[in-house]
Design an enzyme around this catalytic site. Structure first.
Site, mmCIF file in Angstrom:
data_model
loop_
_atom_site.group_PDB
_atom_site.id
_atom_site.type_symbol
_atom_site.label_atom_id
_atom_site.label_comp_id
_atom_site.label_asym_id
_atom_site.label_seq_id
_atom_site.Cartn_x
_atom_site.Cartn_y
_atom_site.Cartn_z
ATOM 1 N N ALA A 174 -9.443 5.584 4.869
ATOM 2 C CA ALA A 174 -9.264 6.764 5.729
ATOM 3 C C ALA A 174 -10.564 7.513 5.963
ATOM 4 O O ALA A 174 -11.304 7.819 5.030
ATOM 5 C CB ALA A 174 -8.218 7.721 5.174
ATOM 6 N N LYS A 197 0.869 -1.175 0.000
ATOM 7 C CA LYS A 197 0.000 0.000 0.000
ATOM 8 C C LYS A 197 0.908 1.227 0.000
ATOM 9 O O LYS A 197 1.641 1.459 0.961
ATOM 10 C CB LYS A 197 -0.905 0.003 1.227
ATOM 11 C CG LYS A 197 -1.817 1.222 1.296
ATOM 12 C CD LYS A 197 -2.555 1.252 2.630
ATOM 13 C CE LYS A 197 -3.308 2.566 2.765
ATOM 14 N NZ LYS A 197 -3.836 2.748 4.138
#
Length: 254
Positions: free
Chosen positions: A182, A95
Site C-alpha cells: 500500500a 491476504k
C-alpha cells in the site's frame, strides 16, 4: 552474492514482486503479469467469483493466487471470506485485510491478529495487511503469520514510504518476511523499500494507473531487483556534514 528465494509458509519464490489485479482491463492482465515477472497475484474474492469473465481465467498458469479478504470488518468476516476463497481459488494462501472505516482504509490490527490466529490454525498461509506498529507485527508473528505486510502510506495514495521509521523497526526485528504493501507509487519507491531490507513489495495502483501498464509493471520488476541487489551488496556509509575524497589527496605532480 547468491540470493535465497522468498519463503512464504514453506513455498519458495524467486520473484519479490507481488502484483495486485483489482481494476485492470482483463485483457491486460496476462501481459502485465508477464512483464512484471511476478509469481504471486492478489485479487479480491468477488472478482474471482464472477461467473463470466472471472479474473482467474486471465491469470497465466503457474501463478500463485493470493486472494484477499477485502470488505471484511472484523475477524469473523475475514475468516468466512478466506474459507470461500480457498474453495474458489484452490489455494491456502490468504491476504488478511480488515478495515471498518471507509475514509482512510486503515487496517484494524487487533482484528487482524485475531483473524490470523484463527486462519493459521486452519492451515492457511496467512499474510496480513497491517498498520506498521512493531508490537502488532510481533503479535502477528506469534499468531502464525507467514509474513507481515505493513502499509507504506495510505492505500492507493502513491505517496511512498511515509511510515519508514516504523517499517525499519519491523524489518530489524522480524522473523518472517516483511512485504511492503500500500502506498508505493513509483518504481524508485519500491527500490527504496528493498534497499532498506524489505523482503518483497506489493504494488497495484501505481501500475494500474500508468499510461502503459505492462511497461510500468516491468519497471517495478527491475526496481525491486535492483533494490534487493543493493541491499545484499551492502550500502555505503552516509556521512553527515563532511566530504570524503574519492581520489588520493597526496602525491600530486609538481
Amino acid at each position: 552474492m547468491e540470493d535465497k528465494p522468498l519463503n512464504l509458509g514453506g513455498h519458495e519464490f524467486q520473484s519479490r514482486f507481488i502484483l495486485g489485479s483489482g481494476r485492470y482491463d482483463l485483457n491486460l492482465i496476462k501481459a502485465t503479469v508477464e512483464h512484471a515477472g511476478t509469481q504471486i497475484v492478489t485479487m479480491a474474492l468477488r472478482r474471482a467469483q464472477t461467473t463470466e469473465n472471472s479474473v482467474l481465467d486471465y491469470i497465466p498458469e503457474g501463478i500463485t493466487l493470493l486472494p484477499n479478504t477485502s470488505g471484511a470488518r472484523n475477524a469473523e468476516e475475514a475468516v468466512r471470506i478466506a474459507r470461500l476463497a480457498r474453495e474458489v481459488c484452490h489455494t491456502d494462501f490468504v491476504k488478511v485485510e480488515i478495515e471498518h472505516e471507509t475514509k482512510y482504509l486503515l487496517p484494524d490490527n487487533a482484528e487482524t491478529i485475531r483473524a490470523t490466529e484463527m486462519l493459521a490454525k486452519e492451515g492457511f498461509v496467512v499474510m496480513p495487511y497491517m498498520f506498521p506498529d512493531p508490537i502488532a507485527a510481533r503479535q502477528l508473528e506469534e499468531a502464525g503469520a507467514a509474513a507481515v505486510m505493513p502499509l507504506g502510506s495510505l492505500i492507493g495514495s502513491n505517496m511512498g514510504l511515509r511510515m519508514r521509521d516504523f517499517i525499519e523497526i519491523i524489518i530489524a526485528n522480524a522473523h518472517v518476511p516483511v512485504i511492503i504493501d500500500a502506498g508505493i507509487g513509483r518504481p524508485s519507491q519500491a527500490c527504496d523499500a528493498m534497499e532498506m531490507g524489505a523482503d518483497a513489495v506489493m504494488a497495484y495502483t501505481a501500475v494500474a494507473s500508468a499510461g502503459n501498464i505492462p511497461l510500468m509493471a516491468e519497471a517495478f520488476k527491475h526496481a525491486i531487483d535492483a533494490g534487493r541487489a543493493a541491499y545484499l551488496s551492502g550500502l555505503g556509509k552516509v556521512t553527515e556534514g563532511q566530504a570524503v575524497p574519492s581520489s588520493p589527496t597526496t602525491g600530486y605532480l609538481h
